[in-house]
Design a protein around this motif. Structure first.
Motif, short mmCIF file in Angstrom:
data_model
loop_
_atom_site.label_atom_id
_atom_site.label_comp_id
_atom_site.label_asym_id
_atom_site.label_seq_id
_atom_site.Cartn_x
_atom_site.Cartn_y
_atom_site.Cartn_z
N ASP A 1 42.90 2.19 28.70
CA ASP A 1 41.95 1.58 28.95
C ASP A 1 41.75 3.26 30.20
OD1 ASP A 1 41.42 0.54 26.93
OD2 ASP A 1 42.84 -0.95 27.50
N ASN A 2 42.14 3.50 30.93
CA ASN A 2 41.85 4.38 32.10
C ASN A 2 40.29 4.68 31.86
OD1 ASN A 2 44.00 3.69 33.85
ND2 ASN A 2 45.02 5.54 33.47
N PRO A 3 38.92 4.40 32.83
CA PRO A 3 37.91 5.32 31.85
C PRO A 3 38.37 6.49 32.74
CG PRO A 3 37.91 3.62 33.52
CD PRO A 3 39.44 3.41 34.12
N LYS A 4 38.29 7.76 31.56
CA LYS A 4 37.83 9.09 32.12
C LYS A 4 36.71 9.80 32.64
CE LYS A 4 39.73 10.19 27.90
NZ LYS A 4 40.05 10.91 26.47
N MET A 5 35.44 8.65 33.04
CA MET A 5 34.58 8.88 33.88
C MET A 5 34.70 8.29 34.67
SD MET A 5 31.76 9.86 31.46
CE MET A 5 30.35 9.85 32.19
N GLY A 6 34.39 8.78 36.21
CA GLY A 6 33.87 7.61 37.19
C GLY A 6 32.68 7.49 37.69
N HIS A 7 32.03 6.87 38.68
CA HIS A 7 30.97 6.57 39.06
C HIS A 7 29.59 7.18 38.74
CE1 HIS A 7 27.92 3.84 39.62
NE2 HIS A 7 27.45 4.95 40.49
N ASN A 8 30.54 9.05 38.98
CA ASN A 8 29.12 9.57 40.17
C ASN A 8 29.81 10.60 38.86
OD1 ASN A 8 28.05 8.92 42.27
ND2 ASN A 8 29.63 9.24 43.57
N ASP A 9 30.21 10.80 37.48
CA ASP A 9 30.53 12.26 36.47
C ASP A 9 29.57 11.67 35.97
OD1 ASP A 9 32.66 12.56 37.88
OD2 ASP A 9 34.05 11.82 37.06
N THR A 10 29.01 13.02 34.86
CA THR A 10 28.23 13.26 33.48
C THR A 10 28.27 14.02 32.50
OG1 THR A 10 26.02 13.36 33.51
CG2 THR A 10 26.50 14.97 35.30
N ILE A 11 27.73 13.30 31.88
CA ILE A 11 27.95 14.96 30.98
C ILE A 11 26.53 16.10 30.46
CG2 ILE A 11 28.19 15.04 28.05
CD1 ILE A 11 30.06 12.87 29.61
N VAL A 12 27.23 16.95 30.19
CA VAL A 12 26.39 18.11 30.07
C VAL A 12 26.63 18.85 29.55
CG1 VAL A 12 24.51 20.02 30.98
CG2 VAL A 12 25.25 17.84 32.86
N PHE A 13 25.81 19.09 28.09
CA PHE A 13 26.29 20.11 27.12
C PHE A 13 24.93 21.22 26.93
CE2 PHE A 13 30.31 17.71 25.44
CZ PHE A 13 30.52 18.31 25.63
N SER A 14 25.21 21.61 27.32
CA SER A 14 23.82 22.69 26.37
C SER A 14 24.67 24.31 25.89
CB SER A 14 23.81 24.10 28.12
OG SER A 14 22.35 24.68 27.03
N SER A 15 24.72 24.29 24.63
CA SER A 15 25.62 24.97 24.02
C SER A 15 24.96 25.62 22.58
CB SER A 15 27.05 24.92 23.48
OG SER A 15 27.00 23.24 23.53
N HIS A 16 25.89 26.08 21.77
CA HIS A 16 25.74 25.96 19.98
C HIS A 16 26.08 24.76 19.94
CE1 HIS A 16 24.64 29.67 19.71
NE2 HIS A 16 25.59 30.19 20.80
N MET A 17 25.37 24.16 18.73
CA MET A 17 25.99 22.74 17.24
C MET A 17 27.18 23.88 16.88
SD MET A 17 23.05 21.23 15.06
CE MET A 17 21.90 22.03 16.12
N ASP A 18 28.01 22.93 16.91
CA ASP A 18 28.50 23.10 16.06
C ASP A 18 28.76 22.80 14.00
OD1 ASP A 18 29.81 20.01 15.39
OD2 ASP A 18 29.19 19.87 17.60
N SER A 19 29.26 22.71 13.39
CA SER A 19 28.50 23.08 11.95
C SER A 19 28.27 22.33 11.08
CB SER A 19 29.66 24.18 11.51
OG SER A 19 30.95 23.53 11.43
N ARG A 20 29.99 21.01 11.73
CA ARG A 20 29.59 20.09 11.50
C ARG A 20 28.15 19.06 11.56
NH1 ARG A 20 34.59 16.42 12.49
NH2 ARG A 20 34.12 16.54 14.98
N THR A 21 27.95 18.70 12.77
CA THR A 21 26.58 18.11 13.38
C THR A 21 25.63 19.42 12.40
OG1 THR A 21 28.16 18.14 15.39
CG2 THR A 21 25.56 18.07 14.58
N ARG A 22 25.09 20.85 12.59
CA ARG A 22 24.29 21.17 12.04
C ARG A 22 23.89 20.60 10.50
NH1 ARG A 22 21.83 25.25 11.69
NH2 ARG A 22 21.63 26.23 13.90
N LEU A 23 25.47 20.66 9.66
CA LEU A 23 25.31 20.59 8.69
C LEU A 23 24.92 19.19 7.77
CD1 LEU A 23 28.39 21.71 6.33
CD2 LEU A 23 26.33 22.61 6.33
N CYS A 24 25.49 17.72 8.73
CA CYS A 24 24.68 17.13 8.54
C CYS A 24 22.75 17.04 8.52
CB CYS A 24 25.13 16.08 9.80
SG CYS A 24 25.95 14.45 10.15
N ILE A 25 22.95 17.35 10.10
CA ILE A 25 21.27 17.09 10.25
C ILE A 25 20.24 18.31 9.03
CG2 ILE A 25 19.23 17.93 12.03
CD1 ILE A 25 21.24 17.46 14.12
N LEU A 26 21.18 19.07 8.38
CA LEU A 26 20.82 19.56 7.58
C LEU A 26 20.13 19.51 6.61
CD1 LEU A 26 21.63 23.63 8.17
CD2 LEU A 26 19.50 22.61 8.08
#
Lengths: 326, 311
Positions: B118-143
């Motif tokens: 239960d320790n937050p992995k993320m601090g208040h100022n931290d953020t999430i940024v992704f700019s990458s290829h889609m993984d194949s599981r996600t791609r199949l789902c959306i297809l």
């Protein structure tokens, strides 16, 4: 034999009772059961106020008799059972219920009392969805089923909602993909919820294609047929009693009996009787105490070759081959 | 009317939205499909500060087009972008074809980033940024979702199921890579992401150099290097080489070349031995093991399971 009496519902107050009757306890979403009864994953998750899902992926170490005695009647259950599926060929550890029905997808009304035995050594994999009836009704009405039909199907005074079928291969693929995820991992509840919705979508598609038909069955008729089926199982070593006698026993005309039997179980009484006999033959053969000739005699087959023929057409291999593969 | 900190869905982020849905508290899904012209009445306004946007573009793949008999064109794109919704100007999605969006409330995502203690992995100022290829599981789902008909009574259920699945896969990826530590300014993030996009366009040539990239981003070299690494968890150079080799793999399998050396040359590798070595370093096998010579039929590409096409 371990007897487990329990109930289901969309609200998860029954989980504790189920855990208690399995001599286990609740740990988060898991029910932890002692290894001498069964080993594996028993997991429940309420997805919304209208839907709850249960995953059971276990190996039984004892014979367990389950008796479902629901108290609430505001929900329906949709059960996917991969163990008995045609696509999973497990010869020796298939889970066999009393009155082994030829189905792996069941939609039943919560009002229905169901008993079944799972034998020690069975590997059981099942996904159960519990849905509030009004939600199910809402989805069904979108498929274009007429209101009058739905009114009749959902009329609690007379009818009980019931359907047995084979799950579509799409459902099978959806479940198989889901099986790759680890219960308890951080994304597991999301994946389990996703699974529930994807399976419901597939069911709805099949209802649209009329591969699943939601129909009504009078509760008294259902009880008669289930009773009749139990009697058939008791007599399974003997010869088929005949439709006339079975119908008389169930207080129905032969025509009505045949029709209802097929509607509820998806098989004719004769086919059910024969298939169960063959299952029994396989088990006895597996015990190693009987020769094929002795079996044919014990189970009242007209000849050894008749047994061999039927066995082969049902299991895909002759009794001789089966005995040799043990 | 939306103020600066608000996004109105769908008009603002996704003109041409075909489907919008509240999946669960804190999670919304959008489908943008230009094969379907349909006006969506709903114009939900949410506070951008409270959300992340995840954007999945199915045109994400390495595309090889024949320009003429001797020349080929290559197009490689990153199809998955996840950013703080206030940083939405950091990228300009192509609103062509088909895309799938999730709007994720920050507290919801935070819930799935908790460690076992239960320790937050993320601090208040931290953020999430992704700019990458889609993984194949996600791609199949959306297809698979894409093959569904919007008018089917089951569409809503299936969109809900897909959204939960895609969100689950995203949660897994974020937990693998961790958040971006520290606050990011919108402008800096936009600049870094735009240089990353620039790199994707330069895969046939040599690495443009940190000097050039940092000037392009309007930052000092040290700030640029630091920020790029903070956001993408790797240096610009190693990102560039990885993507170059991804392209190499597609070219090797494309059946458009007579020799492995030609592929190496196409990508600017003069020494075949060096090309083979770095290729093996990334994929664990030599270029020769996947190479398909001109005239030989390329192996089947990843296709949907037979069933899911049946609608």
């Amino acid at each position: 034999m371990k007897e487990v009496i329990y109930r289901f519902g969309v609200e998860t107050d029954w989980v504790e009772e189920l855990a208690a009757s399995l001599e286990g306890f609740i740990d988060g979403n898991f029910i932890i059961v002692a290894d001498d009864i069964l080993k594996g994953t028993y997991y429940t998750l309420q997805i919304s106020e209208n839907i709850t899902v249960m995953l059971v992926d276990v190996i039984y170490h004892q014979d367990v008799l389950y008796k479902v005695r629901n108290i609430k009647n505001d929900f329906a259950g949709i059960y996917f059972n991969l163990t008995e599926g045609d696509l999973v060929h497990v010869m020796n550890d298939i889970s066999r219920s009393v009155g082994r029905w030829n189905y792996n997808l069941a939609i039943t009304d919560s009002q229905l009392d169901i008993d079944f035995v799972i034998k020690s050594g069975s590997k059981s994999y099942g996904i159960s969805l519990f849905l509030k009836k009004h939600i199910l009704r809402e989805y069904l009405s979108k498929t274009g089923i007429l209101d009058e039909v739905l009114n009749r199907v959902f009329d609690e005074r007379q009818n009980t909602l019931l359907h047995y079928a084979h799950m579509s291969s799409n459902s099978w693929h959806i479940i198989n993909e889901f099986r790759k995820s680890a219960p308890g991992s951080i994304s597991f509840n999301l994946l389990l919820s996703g699974l529930a919705y994807n399976l419901m979508a597939d069911c709805l598609d099949n209802i649209m294609k009329r591969e699943i038909t939601i129909s009504k069955v009078l509760r008294t008729d259902l009880a008669m047929i289930l009773n009749s089926q139990t009697n058939l199982i008791k007599k399974q070593e003997g010869i088929f009693p005949g439709i006339t006698s079975l119908a008389a026993e169930a207080n129905m005309s032969a025509t009505k009996y045949k029709k209802l039997y097929k509607k509820i179980t998806g098989q004719t009484p004769n086919a059910f009787f024969l298939n169960n006999k063959l299952e029994l033959a396989r088990d006895l053969l597996g015990s190693g105490h009987y020769t094929i000739r002795e079996l044919a005699e014990k189970l009242n087959f007209t000849s050894t070759s008749h047994l061999s023929e039927q066995f082969k057409s049902y299991f895909g291999m002759s009794p001789k081959e089966y005995a040799a593969s043990l | 009317m939306a103020t600066k900190d608000q996004i109105s869905v769908p008009r603002d982020i996704a003109q041409g939205c075909s489907y919008f849905m509240d999946v669960m508290p804190g999670l919304m899904a959008l489908v943008v499909d230009f094969s379907l012209q349909r006006s969506v009445e709903l114009n939900k306004v949410v506070n951008a500060e409270d959300f992340y946007i995840a954007y999945y573009d199915l045109s994400d793949e390495i595309d090889i087009q024949k320009i003429n008999d001797t020349k080929m064109g290559y197009h490689s794109k990153l199809g998955m972008v996840v950013v703080d919704a206030t940083l939405k100007s950091s990228y300009t999605p192509s609103l062509k074809m088909y895309s799938f969006w999730l709007l994720i409330a920050k507290p919801l995502l935070q819930k799935y980033l908790l460690g076992p203690t239960d320790n937050p992995k993320m601090g208040h100022n931290d953020t999430i940024v992704f700019s990458s290829h889609m993984d194949s599981r996600t791609r199949l789902c959306i297809l698979k979702l894409r093959t569904r008909n919007y008018n089917d009574p089951s569409f809503e259920l299936s969109l809900r199921g897909t959204s939960l699945q895609v969100f689950a896969y995203l949660v897994e990826r974020i937990n693998e890579s961790g958040p971006v530590l520290g606050k990011l300014s919108e402008l800096d993030t936009a600049q870094i992401i735009s240089t990353q996009a620039y790199l994707m366009e330069q895969l046939l040539g040599a690495f443009p150099g940190i000097d050039f990239l940092s000037t392009k981003a309007g930052m000092s070299i040290s700030k640029y290097k630091k920020l790029f690494k903070r956001i993408f968890k790797e240096s610009p150079n190693s990102f560039f080489i990885r993507e170059k080799l991804n392209l190499a793999q597609e070219l090797l399998k494309s059946g458009n070349f007579n020799a492995i050396n030609e592929v190496g040359k196409e990508l600017g590798y003069v020494k075949p031995g060096y090309f083979a070595a770095i290729y093996k370093n990334q994929f664990g096998q030599l270029p020769g093991e996947v190479f398909i010579k001109t005239g030989h039929k390329p192996k089947n590409r990843l296709t949907l399971p037979h069933d899911s096409r049946r609608i």
